[in-house]
Design a protein around this motif. Structure first.
Motif, PDB file in Angstrom:
ATOM      1  N   UNK A 104       3.880  -4.261   2.901  1.00 47.64           N
ATOM      2  CA  UNK A 104       4.668  -3.042   2.763  1.00 47.64           C
ATOM      3  C   UNK A 104       3.691  -1.878   2.754  1.00 47.64           C
ATOM      4  N   UNK A 105       3.931  -0.876   3.629  1.00 50.30           N
ATOM      5  CA  UNK A 105       3.085   0.306   3.673  1.00 50.30           C
ATOM      6  C   UNK A 105       3.947   1.551   3.680  1.00 50.30           C
ATOM      7  N   UNK A 106       3.654   2.466   2.769  1.00 47.56           N
ATOM      8  CA  UNK A 106       4.360   3.736   2.764  1.00 47.56           C
ATOM      9  C   UNK A 106       3.836   4.574   3.917  1.00 47.56           C
ATOM     10  N   UNK A 107       4.727   5.214   4.645  1.00 47.19           N
ATOM     11  CA  UNK A 107       4.362   5.990   5.826  1.00 47.19           C
ATOM     12  C   UNK A 107       4.437   7.479   5.500  1.00 47.19           C
ATOM     13  N   UNK A 108       3.349   8.194   5.732  1.00 44.96           N
ATOM     14  CA  UNK A 108       3.314   9.635   5.451  1.00 44.96           C
ATOM     15  C   UNK A 108       4.111  10.411   6.500  1.00 44.96           C
TER      16      UNK A 108
ATOM     17  N   UNK B  24      -4.175  13.742  -2.302  1.00 44.02           N
ATOM     18  CA  UNK B  24      -4.190  13.958  -0.847  1.00 44.02           C
ATOM     19  C   UNK B  24      -3.584  12.801  -0.059  1.00 44.02           C
ATOM     20  N   UNK B  25      -2.636  12.106  -0.663  1.00 44.53           N
ATOM     21  CA  UNK B  25      -1.911  11.019  -0.003  1.00 44.53           C
ATOM     22  C   UNK B  25      -2.828   9.893   0.468  1.00 44.53           C
ATOM     23  N   UNK B  26      -3.844   9.623  -0.323  1.00 47.37           N
ATOM     24  CA  UNK B  26      -4.750   8.521  -0.004  1.00 47.37           C
ATOM     25  C   UNK B  26      -4.033   7.194  -0.253  1.00 47.37           C
ATOM     26  N   UNK B  27      -4.231   6.200   0.625  1.00 49.61           N
ATOM     27  CA  UNK B  27      -3.590   4.896   0.416  1.00 49.61           C
ATOM     28  C   UNK B  27      -4.163   4.173  -0.807  1.00 49.61           C
TER      29      UNK B  27
ATOM     30  N   UNK C 226       0.846  -1.182   0.000  1.00 52.32           N
ATOM     31  CA  UNK C 226       0.000   0.000   0.000  1.00 52.32           C
ATOM     32  C   UNK C 226       0.883   1.233   0.000  1.00 52.32           C
ATOM     33  N   UNK C 227       0.767   2.013  -1.080  1.00 51.48           N
ATOM     34  CA  UNK C 227       1.528   3.252  -1.189  1.00 51.48           C
ATOM     35  C   UNK C 227       0.565   4.429  -1.158  1.00 51.48           C
ATOM     36  N   UNK C 228       1.106   5.611  -0.950  1.00 50.22           N
ATOM     37  CA  UNK C 228       0.286   6.810  -0.895  1.00 50.22           C
ATOM     38  C   UNK C 228       0.222   7.461  -2.273  1.00 50.22           C
ATOM     39  N   UNK C 229      -0.959   7.898  -2.649  1.00 44.78           N
ATOM     40  CA  UNK C 229      -1.155   8.588  -3.924  1.00 44.78           C
ATOM     41  C   UNK C 229      -0.801  10.059  -3.717  1.00 44.78           C
ATOM     42  N   UNK C 230       0.362  10.454  -4.166  1.00 43.72           N
ATOM     43  CA  UNK C 230       0.857  11.814  -3.946  1.00 43.72           C
ATOM     44  C   UNK C 230      -0.007  12.855  -4.640  1.00 43.72           C
ATOM     45  N   UNK C 231      -0.726  12.475  -5.676  1.00 43.60           N
ATOM     46  CA  UNK C 231      -1.552  13.424  -6.425  1.00 43.60           C
ATOM     47  C   UNK C 231      -2.966  13.548  -5.854  1.00 43.60           C
TER      48      UNK C 231
END
Length: 74
Positions: free
Chosen positions: A68-72, A31-34, A24-29
């Protein structure tokens, strides 16, 4: 909690991905939604973001990476 751990000596440990590893990564475009990301797309994304120093949370079970999780970080 406001703390950051910095290791002065770089230590790299390699672990295999489990067959059912989720990412799970964050969508930078957006609002950083997973966003659930395919593992096959992960190398290209990591290369694209290599200079960003983004922390990732890894879940490890039986010496294999299962999540794996991207952390804001603001």
């Amino acid at each position: 909690s406001g703390f950051y751990v910095h290791n002065e000596a770089e230590h790299i440990e390699t672990l295999p991905l489990s067959e059912d590893c989720s990412c799970t990564l964050l969508d930078w475009a957006d609002s950083y939604q997973p966003v659930e990301t395919a593992i096959k797309d992960l190398p290209a994304i990591l290369e694209e973001r290599k200079d960003q120093k983004i922390p990732y949370k890894l879940t490890i079970q039986s010496q294999k990476i299962t999540n794996i999780q991207e952390h804001y970080v603001p």
